[in-house]
Write a protein that holds these residues in place. Structure first.
Motif, PDB file in Angstrom:
ATOM      1  N   THR A   1     -24.387  27.367 -16.514  1.00  0.00           N
ATOM      2  CA  THR A   1     -23.201  26.143 -16.756  1.00  0.00           C
ATOM      3  C   THR A   1     -22.908  26.285 -16.001  1.00  0.00           C
ATOM      4  OG1 THR A   1     -22.420  27.360 -18.111  1.00  0.00           O
ATOM      5  CG2 THR A   1     -23.971  25.877 -19.052  1.00  0.00           C
ATOM      6  N   ASN A   2     -22.325  27.419 -15.528  1.00  0.00           N
ATOM      7  CA  ASN A   2     -21.496  26.782 -14.249  1.00  0.00           C
ATOM      8  C   ASN A   2     -21.904  26.176 -13.066  1.00  0.00           C
ATOM      9  OD1 ASN A   2     -19.104  27.837 -12.625  1.00  0.00           O
ATOM     10  ND2 ASN A   2     -19.296  30.312 -13.320  1.00  0.00           N
ATOM     11  N   THR A   3     -21.324  25.291 -12.741  1.00  0.00           N
ATOM     12  CA  THR A   3     -21.197  23.900 -11.264  1.00  0.00           C
ATOM     13  C   THR A   3     -21.430  24.726 -10.600  1.00  0.00           C
ATOM     14  OG1 THR A   3     -21.716  22.422 -12.709  1.00  0.00           O
ATOM     15  CG2 THR A   3     -21.668  22.233 -10.248  1.00  0.00           C
ATOM     16  N   GLU A   4     -19.814  25.447 -10.326  1.00  0.00           N
ATOM     17  CA  GLU A   4     -18.881  25.886  -9.321  1.00  0.00           C
ATOM     18  C   GLU A   4     -19.960  26.833  -8.686  1.00  0.00           C
ATOM     19  OE1 GLU A   4     -15.302  27.073  -7.648  1.00  0.00           O
ATOM     20  OE2 GLU A   4     -14.982  25.661  -9.103  1.00  0.00           O
ATOM     21  N   LEU A   5     -20.432  28.382  -9.386  1.00  0.00           N
ATOM     22  CA  LEU A   5     -21.205  29.471  -9.532  1.00  0.00           C
ATOM     23  C   LEU A   5     -22.235  28.436  -8.485  1.00  0.00           C
ATOM     24  CD1 LEU A   5     -21.636  32.380  -9.418  1.00  0.00           C
ATOM     25  CD2 LEU A   5     -22.521  31.787 -11.433  1.00  0.00           C
ATOM     26  N   ILE A   6     -23.014  28.096  -9.499  1.00  0.00           N
ATOM     27  CA  ILE A   6     -24.676  27.632  -8.990  1.00  0.00           C
ATOM     28  C   ILE A   6     -24.950  26.856  -7.709  1.00  0.00           C
ATOM     29  CG2 ILE A   6     -26.219  25.974  -9.772  1.00  0.00           C
ATOM     30  CD1 ILE A   6     -25.942  28.884 -11.440  1.00  0.00           C
ATOM     31  N   ASN A   7     -23.336  26.006  -7.671  1.00  0.00           N
ATOM     32  CA  ASN A   7     -23.681  25.687  -6.110  1.00  0.00           C
ATOM     33  C   ASN A   7     -23.271  26.538  -4.679  1.00  0.00           C
ATOM     34  OD1 ASN A   7     -23.838  23.538  -6.807  1.00  0.00           O
ATOM     35  ND2 ASN A   7     -22.231  22.422  -7.451  1.00  0.00           N
ATOM     36  N   TYR A   8     -22.714  27.620  -5.251  1.00  0.00           N
ATOM     37  CA  TYR A   8     -22.574  28.580  -4.147  1.00  0.00           C
ATOM     38  C   TYR A   8     -24.035  29.055  -4.083  1.00  0.00           C
ATOM     39  CZ  TYR A   8     -20.862  32.876  -3.127  1.00  0.00           C
ATOM     40  OH  TYR A   8     -20.891  34.392  -2.134  1.00  0.00           O
ATOM     41  N   ILE A   9     -25.035  29.549  -5.013  1.00  0.00           N
ATOM     42  CA  ILE A   9     -25.538  30.133  -5.136  1.00  0.00           C
ATOM     43  C   ILE A   9     -26.811  29.550  -4.097  1.00  0.00           C
ATOM     44  CG2 ILE A   9     -27.610  31.334  -5.752  1.00  0.00           C
ATOM     45  CD1 ILE A   9     -25.679  32.538  -8.348  1.00  0.00           C
ATOM     46  N   PHE A  10     -26.931  28.417  -4.670  1.00  0.00           N
ATOM     47  CA  PHE A  10     -28.063  27.385  -3.755  1.00  0.00           C
ATOM     48  C   PHE A  10     -27.322  27.797  -1.784  1.00  0.00           C
ATOM     49  CE2 PHE A  10     -30.603  25.283  -6.506  1.00  0.00           C
ATOM     50  CZ  PHE A  10     -30.613  25.727  -7.710  1.00  0.00           C
ATOM     51  N   GLU A  11     -26.124  27.747  -2.420  1.00  0.00           N
ATOM     52  CA  GLU A  11     -25.782  27.875  -0.841  1.00  0.00           C
ATOM     53  C   GLU A  11     -25.907  28.670   0.336  1.00  0.00           C
ATOM     54  OE1 GLU A  11     -23.050  24.449  -0.414  1.00  0.00           O
ATOM     55  OE2 GLU A  11     -22.504  25.740   1.628  1.00  0.00           O
ATOM     56  N   LYS A  12     -24.990  29.852  -0.576  1.00  0.00           N
ATOM     57  CA  LYS A  12     -25.293  30.744   0.243  1.00  0.00           C
ATOM     58  C   LYS A  12     -26.996  31.710   0.158  1.00  0.00           C
ATOM     59  CE  LYS A  12     -24.453  35.473  -0.033  1.00  0.00           C
ATOM     60  NZ  LYS A  12     -23.219  37.177  -0.710  1.00  0.00           N
ATOM     61  N   TYR A  13     -27.638  31.650  -0.979  1.00  0.00           N
ATOM     62  CA  TYR A  13     -28.975  32.710  -0.395  1.00  0.00           C
ATOM     63  C   TYR A  13     -29.942  31.338  -0.248  1.00  0.00           C
ATOM     64  CZ  TYR A  13     -26.518  36.255  -2.711  1.00  0.00           C
ATOM     65  OH  TYR A  13     -26.033  36.905  -3.101  1.00  0.00           O
ATOM     66  N   LYS A  14     -29.534  29.550   0.329  1.00  0.00           N
ATOM     67  CA  LYS A  14     -30.609  29.445   1.002  1.00  0.00           C
ATOM     68  C   LYS A  14     -32.188  29.581  -0.143  1.00  0.00           C
ATOM     69  CE  LYS A  14     -29.592  29.708   5.515  1.00  0.00           C
ATOM     70  NZ  LYS A  14     -27.765  29.275   4.768  1.00  0.00           N
ATOM     71  N   ILE A  15     -31.299  28.268  -1.396  1.00  0.00           N
ATOM     72  CA  ILE A  15     -33.011  28.178  -2.427  1.00  0.00           C
ATOM     73  C   ILE A  15     -33.450  26.953  -2.230  1.00  0.00           C
ATOM     74  CG2 ILE A  15     -32.628  28.611  -4.894  1.00  0.00           C
ATOM     75  CD1 ILE A  15     -31.443  30.717  -4.148  1.00  0.00           C
TER      76      ILE A  15
END
Ligand code: NAD
Ligand code: TYD
Length: 336
Positions: free
Chosen positions: A62-76
């Motif tokens: 539910t943590n939008t900031e963390l989820i966006n960070y993960i998508f970006e950093k790991y090129k999900i």
């Protein structure tokens, strides 16, 4: 490499999936985000923890900031959303966290998937979204949604959001709806591990109502193989039901466990029924069989024995659990 975000990968089905897939595919890079609720356990991932293609992040979907960070950093590019509050009895005791994790959490992941233009989003759903069956008939993908518990209602809400994101924004979502799983690493609040562990400890086996509610059982590795086929070949915007045609009344499983362990049936205790208890689940899996070539590889007769043997061989795993917070829940559960 395929960068895959697996959510809830420290739980029962997610950990089995990660341990399975890292063995099967060398080109998969798995990023596992898990909040480590009572049901999340990093010990479940001991076969994978040193794999160079595996990364764990403790966090909340539910943590939008963390989820966006993960998508970006790991090129999900791929998401498999297992993360959820998963136990019906707990949802009866309190629904809020179910709504937050299962509905809002899924929505946060869908928003990120839209923003970062991912290639596939698999929503791990459940047959419980269809409600309850009478003595005959099967759930098909076209069966209207009629969830009865706060748990199943939250899963149905998440499914509808996922389909809306496909329809409206073209997010490549596919949903799997599977029946009741069993196997290694299942948290001992669910029927099969609870009954095995109580029997081993010579504690009463609490059977709800008349014990004749029917569930359709599938071994967790059969479910994992279905998820894999859907990830690789499933069509966007579609739902795939998955089940192994193993319908059984609860009391039959309870007796089988007692007999295998050489324990007396006098340990069975009929207790007050679960409020709103769904009577029968049964899945029609023709679509995933015909379209994707899925079949179940495990028979119930063999896989239930393997499962009981796993709990016998992994006492430390469950003794750690039942000596913790679990005690609190266990005593509350029967005051439903
Ligand atoms: P589980 O309860 O064993 O594991 C759930 C995992 O999700 C845990 O590791 C937990 O820590 C994590 N989690 C919960 N909320 C989170 C959040 N907000 N953020 C990040 N992580 C969070 O559940 P399971 O039995 O492995 O089920 C996995 C999925 O499969 C669920 O979506 C469930 O609805 C679905 N499903 C389960 C079954 C079954 O028989 N167990 C059958 C069909 C579908
Ligand atoms: P459960 O494992 O909680 O899965 P679900 O409710 O999602 O199907 O329960 C499976 C069946 O077993 C269900 O009909 C409720 C019943 N049950 C009992 O009779 N006693 C128990 O202690 C538990 C946990 C479940």
């Amino acid at each position: 490499m395929k960068n895959i975000l697996v959510t809830g990968g420290a739980g029962f089905i997610g950990s089995n999936y990660i341990n399975f897939i890292l063995n099967e595919r060398e080109n998969y890079n798995i990023i596992n985000i898990d909040k480590l609720t009572y049901a999340g356990n990093l010990e479940n991932l001991s076969p994978s923890e040193n794999n160079p293609n595996y990364t764990f992040i403790k966090g909340d979907i539910t943590n939008t900031e963390l989820i966006n960070y993960i998508f970006e950093k790991y090129k999900i590019k791929y998401v498999i959303n297992f993360a959820a509050e998963s136990h019906v009895d707990r949802s009866i005791l309190g629904s809020e966290v179910f709504f937050r994790s299962n509905v809002i959490g899924t929505n946060v992941l869908l928003e990120a998937s839209r923003r970062y233009e991912i290639e596939k989003f698999i929503q791990i759903s459940t047959d419980e979204v269809y409600g309850s069956l009478g003595p005959s008939g099967y759930f098909e993908e076209t069966t209207p949604l009629a969830p009865n518990s706060p748990y199943s209602a939250s899963k149905a809400a998440a499914d509808l959001m996922a389909l809306a994101f496909h329809h409206t924004y073209g997010v490549p979502v596919t949903i799997t709806r599977c029946s009741n799983n069993y196997g290694p690493y299942q948290f001992p609040e669910k029927l099969i591990p609870l009954m095995i562990i109580n029997a081993l400890n010579d504690k009463k086996l609490p059977v709800y109502g008349d014990g004749l509610n029917v569930r359709d059982w599938i071994y967790v590795l059969d479910h994992n193989k279905a998820i894999q086929l859907v990830l690789e070949n499933g069509r966007d915007g579609e739902v795939y039901n998955t089940g192994a045609n193993t319908e059984m009344p609860n009391i039959q499983i309870v007796k089988l466990i007692l007999n295998y362990l050489g324990k007396s049936e006098e340990l069975i205790q009929y207790v007050k029924d679960r409020p709103g208890h769904d009577r029968r689940y049964a899945i029609d899996s023709s679509k995933i069989k015909n379209e994707l070539g899925w079949t179940s590889a495990y028979t119930f007769e063999d896989a239930i024995i393997q499962t009981i043997e796993w709990y016998l061989a992994n006492r430390n795993w469950w003794e750690n659990i039942i000596s913790g917070e679990y005690q609190n829940y266990y005593s509350k559960q029967y005051q439903l």
